[in-house]
Design a protein around this motif. Sequence first.
Motif, PDB file in Angstrom:
ATOM      1  N   GLN A  33       0.903  -1.304  -0.016  1.00 26.78           N
ATOM      2  CA  GLN A  33      -0.066   0.132  -0.060  1.00 26.78           C
ATOM      3  C   GLN A  33       0.712   1.300  -0.207  1.00 26.78           C
ATOM      4  OE1 GLN A  33      -3.162  -0.102   3.218  1.00 26.78           O
ATOM      5  NE2 GLN A  33      -2.253  -2.294   3.708  1.00 26.78           N
ATOM      6  N   PRO A  34       0.835   2.009  -0.992  1.00 25.58           N
ATOM      7  CA  PRO A  34       1.941   3.019  -1.157  1.00 25.58           C
ATOM      8  C   PRO A  34       1.421   4.236  -0.354  1.00 25.58           C
ATOM      9  CG  PRO A  34       0.812   2.965  -3.305  1.00 25.58           C
ATOM     10  CD  PRO A  34       0.353   1.517  -2.435  1.00 25.58           C
ATOM     11  N   ASN A  35      -0.035   4.251  -0.106  1.00 21.73           N
ATOM     12  CA  ASN A  35      -0.568   5.170   0.665  1.00 21.73           C
ATOM     13  C   ASN A  35      -0.571   6.601   0.129  1.00 21.73           C
ATOM     14  OD1 ASN A  35       0.846   3.519   3.221  1.00 21.73           O
ATOM     15  ND2 ASN A  35      -1.296   3.582   2.898  1.00 21.73           N
ATOM     16  N   TYR A  36      -0.245   6.729  -1.394  1.00 17.62           N
ATOM     17  CA  TYR A  36      -0.316   7.992  -1.859  1.00 17.62           C
ATOM     18  C   TYR A  36      -1.784   8.713  -2.202  1.00 17.62           C
ATOM     19  CZ  TYR A  36       0.643  11.395  -5.938  1.00 17.62           C
ATOM     20  OH  TYR A  36       0.731  12.579  -6.715  1.00 17.62           O
ATOM     21  N   TYR A  37      -2.441   7.923  -1.985  1.00 25.33           N
ATOM     22  CA  TYR A  37      -3.916   8.498  -1.968  1.00 25.33           C
ATOM     23  C   TYR A  37      -4.293   9.248  -0.738  1.00 25.33           C
ATOM     24  CZ  TYR A  37      -9.137   8.297  -1.819  1.00 25.33           C
ATOM     25  OH  TYR A  37     -10.295   8.804  -1.531  1.00 25.33           O
ATOM     26  N   LYS A  66       7.909  11.346  -5.904  1.00 25.10           N
ATOM     27  CA  LYS A  66       8.216  10.437  -5.156  1.00 25.10           C
ATOM     28  C   LYS A  66       7.249   9.086  -4.862  1.00 25.10           C
ATOM     29  CE  LYS A  66      10.226  13.700  -1.735  1.00 25.10           C
ATOM     30  NZ  LYS A  66       9.971  14.566  -0.727  1.00 25.10           N
ATOM     31  N   PHE A  67       6.116   9.137  -5.529  1.00 22.49           N
ATOM     32  CA  PHE A  67       5.284   8.066  -5.566  1.00 22.49           C
ATOM     33  C   PHE A  67       5.975   7.076  -6.892  1.00 22.49           C
ATOM     34  CE2 PHE A  67       0.688   6.764  -7.321  1.00 22.49           C
ATOM     35  CZ  PHE A  67       0.968   5.731  -6.536  1.00 22.49           C
ATOM     36  N   VAL A  68       6.555   7.653  -7.879  1.00 25.65           N
ATOM     37  CA  VAL A  68       7.133   6.875  -8.849  1.00 25.65           C
ATOM     38  C   VAL A  68       8.223   6.116  -8.200  1.00 25.65           C
ATOM     39  CG1 VAL A  68       8.225   6.788 -11.256  1.00 25.65           C
ATOM     40  CG2 VAL A  68       5.975   8.107 -10.811  1.00 25.65           C
ATOM     41  N   GLU A  69       8.988   6.837  -7.396  1.00 28.00           N
ATOM     42  CA  GLU A  69      10.081   6.157  -6.703  1.00 28.00           C
ATOM     43  C   GLU A  69       9.833   5.049  -6.020  1.00 28.00           C
ATOM     44  OE1 GLU A  69      12.529   8.804  -4.593  1.00 28.00           O
ATOM     45  OE2 GLU A  69      12.581  10.136  -6.033  1.00 28.00           O
ATOM     46  N   ILE A  70       8.575   5.247  -5.072  1.00 25.00           N
ATOM     47  CA  ILE A  70       8.151   4.002  -4.364  1.00 25.00           C
ATOM     48  C   ILE A  70       7.870   2.886  -5.202  1.00 25.00           C
ATOM     49  CG2 ILE A  70       6.415   3.400  -2.631  1.00 25.00           C
ATOM     50  CD1 ILE A  70       8.462   5.291  -1.416  1.00 25.00           C
ATOM     51  N   ASP A  74       4.780   5.133 -15.419  1.00 18.72           N
ATOM     52  CA  ASP A  74       6.044   6.132 -15.349  1.00 18.72           C
ATOM     53  C   ASP A  74       7.175   5.571 -14.653  1.00 18.72           C
ATOM     54  OD1 ASP A  74       4.811   7.965 -17.204  1.00 18.72           O
ATOM     55  OD2 ASP A  74       4.353   9.304 -15.518  1.00 18.72           O
ATOM     56  N   SER A  75       6.952   4.273 -14.275  1.00 12.79           N
ATOM     57  CA  SER A  75       7.764   3.365 -13.206  1.00 12.79           C
ATOM     58  C   SER A  75       8.500   2.336 -14.101  1.00 12.79           C
ATOM     59  CB  SER A  75       7.119   2.922 -11.854  1.00 12.79           C
ATOM     60  OG  SER A  75       6.415   1.773 -12.495  1.00 12.79           O
TER      61      SER A  75
END
Length: 160
Positions: free
Chosen positions: A66-70, A85-89, A129-130
């Motif tokens: 769960q990246p928790n970006y939302y 940073k989301f893409v990095e995660i 994008d990742s």
Amino acid sequence: MELESCGQVNWGYITDSELNELSNYIRNERYQQVIWIPSLGGRTTQQLEDSGVKNTMRYFNYVFCQPNYYQKDTMMDGSEYTYEKFVEILNWVHNASQNSYIELEADSKVLSDSNKVLRDCKYVDAQKDSKVGDIWPQRAYYFDIEKEVIDRVRYTCPEW
């Protein structure tokens, strides 16, 4: 016990041998798959490296991070949780293990907050994008209890 914790072994919620025994029992004696959905909690990639989550992934057939970006606008280190940073995660998740994927997250906030649904759409863009380069073939979804949440997100982001 906090089993969504990305550092459950490192932080003492369960020992390595207990998790190994449980995993072997479920897989080998009960012939079931073991799935873990850890919350990354807005941790930076360095914080994730230090958490022990990579080591823990080996006990599971599938790990849906769960990246928790939302949910989060701020990382645990106090910095802004940006799209980059989301893409990095997601790159970190992709590299963490052959059995690691993501969980896409949405709740009833998308029904009244157009920014939330647009932030949800970023889950598709960020995968592309990742290092994944497309939508992960395996994904878990977290939706609220209201079926309208599913419709709102899917209507706005058809690939979600």
